[in-house]
Design an enzyme around this catalytic site. Structure first.
Site, PDB file in Angstrom:
ATOM      1  CE  LYS A 100      -8.919  -9.585  -1.479  1.00 50.20           C
ATOM      2  NZ  LYS A 100      -8.161  -9.106  -2.651  1.00 50.20           N
ATOM      3  CB  SER A 122     -11.857  -4.911   4.133  1.00 47.14           C
ATOM      4  OG  SER A 122     -10.678  -4.947   4.910  1.00 47.14           O
TER       5      SER A 122
END
Length: 332
Positions: free
Chosen positions: A75, A322
């Site tokens: 992110k 991730s």
């Protein structure tokens, strides 16, 4: 036109802009039979060689270790893209997040010296909430799910004039997430398939836009939060269940309006994995490789070990790991 939203050249330009602020995360190649054994469910995998097929070479998979990214997840790429490509007002930035996006926006705002207000739901993991606070952002817990936090954030934008940094349905966010694919293409050599975790769809849309049909893109979702699966079944973004062990990262209720057409063009399939498989994959990554991955980051490995995605013999597969914003106690 999809190119009007996000193109490979746009992603390359974004990478040059954000590169001083992010890490070029490493890749490693792993033998899936090692992970299969560590998962406690040896032999269930549908991957050739894992289940003990005589004479079969152990399948080797490339892992993109984005849990080592600044702020603990991919992110950060989208957060810095927003803060560097857009004009940030004096009121600063605001974001709604299940956790990782909030951490990333708080981190980027801290690095850039701008005010940040982050709205999270009660389902957010304590480790993520504490990290947002530690980065100096103004934290507001609002509602039970991401959709509740998003509504509160949008109201704050209207009243304050702050710039909204959307977790997935913003062009700059997609551009930033697409830089992961740019790195992976340069690190892993020729690939046939990339398995990508899906929540709101910003990561998979960015990655798919960069590869633009040259690599098979497979989305992986928890079966308790099938946002992209629902959208594909309905022909557009639609409300889906938002539960399961990865609900703080992969349960925004619906995919983005910018995300959906990109995935329709460039994502070949979406597979579902259950909570048991996700937690087994998380433990396998830790036990076999000492990779600390949160549940949402483990869904791609879960798909391989549980047989939700079965590569063909010789297929060159990469999996995005991730994020890792969690407490050490979650690793057992």
């Amino acid at each position: 036109m999809l190119a009007d939203v996000i193109s490979r050249d746009d992603i390359r330009g974004t990478y040059e802009t954000i590169r001083p602020y992010i890490r070029r995360t490493p890749v490693i190649q792993v033998d899936l039979s090692e992970l299969d054994a560590a998962s406690g469910a040896s032999g269930v995998s549908g991957v050739s060689g894992v289940s003990g097929v005589s004479g079969a070479a152990p399948p080797v998979t490339t892992l993109k270790l984005e849990q080592l990214q600044c702020a603990g997840s991919f992110k950060a790429r989208g957060a810095f893209a927003n803060l560097l490509l857009r004009d940030v007002p004096a009121a600063g930035v605001v974001a709604a997040s299940g956790g990782n996006h909030g951490v990333a926006v708080a981190y980027a705002a801290h690095r850039r010296g701008v005010p940040a207000k982050i709205f999270v739901p009660t389902v957010s993991a304590p480790a993520k909430v504490e990290r947002i606070r530690a980065l100096g952002a103004d934290l507001v817990v609002s509602g039970e799910r991401y959709a509740d936090a998003l509504a509160a954030a949008q109201a704050w934008v209207a009243s304050s004039g702050a710039m909204n940094v959307h977790a997935f349905d913003q062009r700059e966010t997609l551009l930033g997430q697409g830089t992961l694919a740019l790195e992976l293409a340069g690190q892993a050599g020729d690939l046939d398939t990339v398995l990508v975790p899906v929540g709101g769809g910003g990561l998979i849309a960015g990655i798919a836009s960069y590869f633009a049909g040259t690599v098979r893109i497979i989305g992986v979702e928890p079966d308790g939060a099938p946002t992209l699966s629902y959208a594909r079944a309905q022909g557009g973004p639609a409300d889906a269940p938002a539960g399961g062990v990865a609900a703080d990262a992969l349960a925004p209720r619906r995919v983005g309006d910018l995300v959906f057409p990109i995935t329709q063009s460039y994502v070949e399939d979406v597979v579902l994995v259950d909570d048991t498989s996700i937690l087994a994959a998380q433990q396998a990554l830790w036990r076999a490789l000492r990779i600390a991955a949160e549940p949402a980051a483990s869904v791609g490995i879960a798909a391989l070990l549980a047989g939700a995605y079965k590569p063909a013999p010789g297929e060159r597969v990469a999996v995005v790991i991730s994020g890792a914003n969690m407490t050490p106690s979650q690793l057992g």
